[in-house]
Design a protein around this motif. Structure first.
Motif, PDB file in Angstrom:
ATOM      1  N   PHE A  77       7.224  -3.948  -9.548  1.00 18.80           N
ATOM      2  CA  PHE A  77       7.516  -3.152 -10.738  1.00 18.80           C
ATOM      3  C   PHE A  77       6.217  -2.514 -11.214  1.00 18.80           C
ATOM      4  N   MET A  78       6.172  -1.194 -11.242  1.00 14.89           N
ATOM      5  CA  MET A  78       4.978  -0.488 -11.712  1.00 14.89           C
ATOM      6  C   MET A  78       5.393   0.744 -12.509  1.00 14.89           C
ATOM      7  N   MET A  79       4.830   0.911 -13.681  1.00 11.35           N
ATOM      8  CA  MET A  79       5.003   2.112 -14.491  1.00 11.35           C
ATOM      9  C   MET A  79       3.620   2.699 -14.678  1.00 11.35           C
ATOM     10  N   CYS A  80       3.427   3.956 -14.259  1.00 12.18           N
ATOM     11  CA  CYS A  80       2.110   4.582 -14.321  1.00 12.18           C
ATOM     12  C   CYS A  80       2.171   5.882 -15.094  1.00 12.18           C
ATOM     13  N   LYS A  81       1.249   6.036 -15.997  1.00 19.97           N
ATOM     14  CA  LYS A  81       1.100   7.258 -16.772  1.00 19.97           C
ATOM     15  C   LYS A  81       0.332   8.271 -15.929  1.00 19.97           C
ATOM     16  N   ALA A  82       0.704   9.523 -16.015  1.00 12.28           N
ATOM     17  CA  ALA A  82      -0.025  10.576 -15.313  1.00 12.28           C
ATOM     18  C   ALA A  82      -1.356  10.778 -16.037  1.00 12.28           C
ATOM     19  N   SER A 117       5.437   7.791 -13.788  1.00 10.62           N
ATOM     20  CA  SER A 117       6.275   7.322 -12.690  1.00 10.62           C
ATOM     21  C   SER A 117       6.583   5.837 -12.794  1.00 10.62           C
ATOM     22  N   LEU A 118       7.810   5.517 -12.427  1.00  9.40           N
ATOM     23  CA  LEU A 118       8.288   4.144 -12.415  1.00  9.40           C
ATOM     24  C   LEU A 118       8.740   3.804 -11.005  1.00  9.40           C
ATOM     25  N   LEU A 119       8.237   2.709 -10.470  1.00 11.78           N
ATOM     26  CA  LEU A 119       8.667   2.208  -9.175  1.00 11.78           C
ATOM     27  C   LEU A 119       9.217   0.802  -9.383  1.00 11.78           C
ATOM     28  N   VAL A 120      10.429   0.571  -8.918  1.00 13.08           N
ATOM     29  CA  VAL A 120      11.085  -0.724  -9.097  1.00 13.08           C
ATOM     30  C   VAL A 120      11.701  -1.148  -7.768  1.00 13.08           C
ATOM     31  N   ASP A 121      11.376  -2.345  -7.309  1.00 15.35           N
ATOM     32  CA  ASP A 121      11.999  -2.890  -6.104  1.00 15.35           C
ATOM     33  C   ASP A 121      13.493  -3.106  -6.341  1.00 15.35           C
ATOM     34  N   GLY A 122      14.240  -3.106  -5.268  1.00 13.06           N
ATOM     35  CA  GLY A 122      15.687  -3.269  -5.343  1.00 13.06           C
ATOM     36  C   GLY A 122      16.153  -4.630  -5.829  1.00 13.06           C
ATOM     37  N   ASP A 123      15.268  -5.619  -5.810  1.00 16.35           N
ATOM     38  CA  ASP A 123      15.675  -6.951  -6.253  1.00 16.35           C
ATOM     39  C   ASP A 123      15.311  -7.236  -7.711  1.00 16.35           C
ATOM     40  N   ILE A 124      14.908  -6.197  -8.439  1.00 14.98           N
ATOM     41  CA  ILE A 124      14.615  -6.325  -9.869  1.00 14.98           C
ATOM     42  C   ILE A 124      15.890  -6.003 -10.646  1.00 14.98           C
ATOM     43  N   VAL A 125      16.192  -6.809 -11.647  1.00 17.66           N
ATOM     44  CA  VAL A 125      17.382  -6.600 -12.477  1.00 17.66           C
ATOM     45  C   VAL A 125      16.943  -6.433 -13.925  1.00 17.66           C
ATOM     46  N   ASN A 171       0.826  -1.208   0.000  1.00 13.45           N
ATOM     47  CA  ASN A 171       0.000   0.000   0.000  1.00 13.45           C
ATOM     48  C   ASN A 171       0.861   1.259   0.000  1.00 13.45           C
ATOM     49  N   VAL A 172       1.942   1.254   0.758  1.00 12.08           N
ATOM     50  CA  VAL A 172       2.832   2.424   0.787  1.00 12.08           C
ATOM     51  C   VAL A 172       3.458   2.644  -0.580  1.00 12.08           C
ATOM     52  N   LYS A 173       3.902   1.586  -1.224  1.00 15.01           N
ATOM     53  CA  LYS A 173       4.502   1.725  -2.555  1.00 15.01           C
ATOM     54  C   LYS A 173       3.489   2.307  -3.542  1.00 15.01           C
ATOM     55  N   THR A 174       2.251   1.842  -3.452  1.00 14.76           N
ATOM     56  CA  THR A 174       1.206   2.355  -4.339  1.00 14.76           C
ATOM     57  C   THR A 174       0.929   3.819  -4.039  1.00 14.76           C
ATOM     58  N   GLU A 175       0.896   4.195  -2.772  1.00 16.80           N
ATOM     59  CA  GLU A 175       0.670   5.597  -2.404  1.00 16.80           C
ATOM     60  C   GLU A 175       1.792   6.494  -2.932  1.00 16.80           C
ATOM     61  N   VAL A 176       3.021   6.029  -2.862  1.00 21.12           N
ATOM     62  CA  VAL A 176       4.156   6.821  -3.344  1.00 21.12           C
ATOM     63  C   VAL A 176       4.043   7.071  -4.842  1.00 21.12           C
ATOM     64  N   ILE A 177       3.804   6.033  -5.600  1.00 24.63           N
ATOM     65  CA  ILE A 177       3.744   6.214  -7.056  1.00 24.63           C
ATOM     66  C   ILE A 177       2.522   7.042  -7.452  1.00 24.63           C
ATOM     67  N   MET A 178       1.406   6.871  -6.763  1.00 23.56           N
ATOM     68  CA  MET A 178       0.214   7.648  -7.086  1.00 23.56           C
ATOM     69  C   MET A 178       0.375   9.120  -6.697  1.00 23.56           C
ATOM     70  N   ALA A 179       1.162   9.405  -5.670  1.00 21.89           N
ATOM     71  CA  ALA A 179       1.447  10.803  -5.316  1.00 21.89           C
ATOM     72  C   ALA A 179       2.191  11.476  -6.457  1.00 21.89           C
ATOM     73  N   ALA A 180       3.162  10.794  -7.036  1.00 21.90           N
ATOM     74  CA  ALA A 180       3.908  11.354  -8.168  1.00 21.90           C
ATOM     75  C   ALA A 180       2.999  11.525  -9.380  1.00 21.90           C
ATOM     76  N   VAL A 181       2.143  10.537  -9.635  1.00 21.41           N
ATOM     77  CA  VAL A 181       1.208  10.618 -10.766  1.00 21.41           C
ATOM     78  C   VAL A 181       0.243  11.792 -10.572  1.00 21.41           C
ATOM     79  N   SER A 182      -0.215  12.012  -9.343  1.00 20.31           N
ATOM     80  CA  SER A 182      -1.151  13.113  -9.082  1.00 20.31           C
ATOM     81  C   SER A 182      -0.507  14.477  -9.325  1.00 20.31           C
ATOM     82  N   LEU A 183       0.819  14.541  -9.264  1.00 22.84           N
ATOM     83  CA  LEU A 183       1.549  15.779  -9.563  1.00 22.84           C
ATOM     84  C   LEU A 183       1.832  15.941 -11.052  1.00 22.84           C
ATOM     85  N   GLY A 184       1.389  14.958 -11.857  1.00 24.51           N
ATOM     86  CA  GLY A 184       1.542  15.053 -13.306  1.00 24.51           C
ATOM     87  C   GLY A 184       2.753  14.347 -13.870  1.00 24.51           C
ATOM     88  N   TYR A 185       3.402  13.507 -13.075  1.00 26.43           N
ATOM     89  CA  TYR A 185       4.596  12.792 -13.536  1.00 26.43           C
ATOM     90  C   TYR A 185       4.268  11.348 -13.905  1.00 26.43           C
TER      91      TYR A 185
END
Length: 84
Positions: free
Chosen positions: A72-77, A32-40, A16-30
């Motif tokens: 791994f989430m990529m969201c369009k604003a 946004s890409l969120l990637v966990d540290g264990d993704i290569v 839920n926190v990860k989703t809130e972070v990416i959606m906060a960036a999207v709400s600002l018009g960006y």
């Protein structure tokens, strides 16, 4: 891990926190890409991800069972992404 094991309340809070972070960036018009540290990435994913934004508002990693994976989430604003 501080997030807890899959299926626990701690894990759900982490997702839920990860989703809130990416959606906060999207709400600002960006876009946004969120990637966990264990993704290569074996090559730069950005050209394909940016091209995907022409067709999809959200691109999410799926797991081996066909479900969504928050690693791994990529969201369009867009309004649609914010409604997700």
């Amino acid at each position: 891990s501080k997030g807890g094991s899959f299926g626990t309340a701690g894990f759900a809070r982490l997702v839920n926190v990860k989703t809130e972070v990416i959606m906060a960036a999207v709400s600002l018009g960006y876009n946004s890409l969120l990637v966990d540290g264990d993704i290569v990435f074996l090559k730069n994913p950005m050209p394909q991800l940016m091209a995907g934004l022409n067709k999809y508002d959200i691109q999410i990693q799926d797991d081996d069972k066909g479900g969504r994976n928050s690693g791994f989430m990529m969201c369009k604003a867009s309004p649609w992404s914010l409604g997700f």
